[in-house]
Design an enzyme around this catalytic site. Structure first.
Site, PDB file in Angstrom:
ATOM      1  N   GLU A   7       0.825  -1.204   0.000  1.00  8.82           N
ATOM      2  CA  GLU A   7       0.000   0.000   0.000  1.00  8.82           C
ATOM      3  C   GLU A   7       0.859   1.253   0.000  1.00  8.82           C
ATOM      4  O   GLU A   7       0.565   2.227  -0.705  1.00  8.82           O
ATOM      5  CB  GLU A   7      -0.948   0.014   1.207  1.00  8.82           C
ATOM      6  CG  GLU A   7      -2.000  -1.084   1.178  1.00  8.82           C
ATOM      7  CD  GLU A   7      -1.548  -2.387   1.833  1.00  8.82           C
ATOM      8  OE1 GLU A   7      -0.319  -2.658   1.887  1.00  8.82           O
ATOM      9  OE2 GLU A   7      -2.415  -3.131   2.306  1.00  8.82           O
ATOM     10  N   CYS A  34      -2.030  -3.870   7.108  1.00 10.55           N
ATOM     11  CA  CYS A  34      -1.387  -3.829   8.422  1.00 10.55           C
ATOM     12  C   CYS A  34      -1.650  -2.469   9.075  1.00 10.55           C
ATOM     13  O   CYS A  34      -2.218  -1.564   8.459  1.00 10.55           O
ATOM     14  CB  CYS A  34       0.110  -4.073   8.282  1.00 10.55           C
ATOM     15  SG  CYS A  34       0.991  -2.696   7.498  1.00 10.55           S
ATOM     16  N   CYS A  37      -0.132   0.489   7.050  1.00  9.80           N
ATOM     17  CA  CYS A  37      -0.872   0.782   5.820  1.00  9.80           C
ATOM     18  C   CYS A  37      -2.264   1.319   6.131  1.00  9.80           C
ATOM     19  O   CYS A  37      -2.783   2.170   5.401  1.00  9.80           O
ATOM     20  CB  CYS A  37      -0.940  -0.459   4.947  1.00  9.80           C
ATOM     21  SG  CYS A  37       0.699  -0.939   4.331  1.00  9.80           S
TER      22      CYS A  37
END
Length: 106
Positions: A7, A34, A37
């Site tokens: 990302e 995550c 991101c």
């Protein structure tokens, strides 16, 4: 070797535009983003995150929703198979970002 979250790479590779340029954008990911991101999506004011699957890893989906970001999980068996294959072939890369299950406190 340098690893970067997908990302973050997508945002950087889009032309290093100011955060305001991404306002209202849709981020497509293979799996749940995550925490880092997730934060980037919020910082850049991404409106929607479409993820392929979240059986392999569950990230910041709830936090995104709390911040008004639409989260769409397409529950793709193909994405899940790709991730399982990647983890099997490259555990050293996967576990740089995601701790092994035996190290996660429950």
């Amino acid at each position: 070797m340098t690893l970067i979250q997908a990302e973050i790479a997508a945002l950087e590779d889009a032309g290093r535009l100011p955060a305001s340029a991404y306002k209202g954008a849709t981020m497509y990911t293979t799996l749940s983003p995550c925490d880092m991101c997730t934060g980037a999506c919020i910082l850049y004011k991404v409106k929607r995150v479409v993820l392929g699957e979240n059986n392999t890893f569950v990230g910041g989906e709830d936090y995104l929703r709390q911040r008004g970001v639409e989260v769409v999980n397409v529950k793709s068996a193909e994405c899940e198979a790709l991730m399982k294959d990647f983890i099997k072939k490259h555990p050293e890369d996967w576990y740089l970002s995601v701790p092994p299950p035996h190290l996660i406190s429950r």
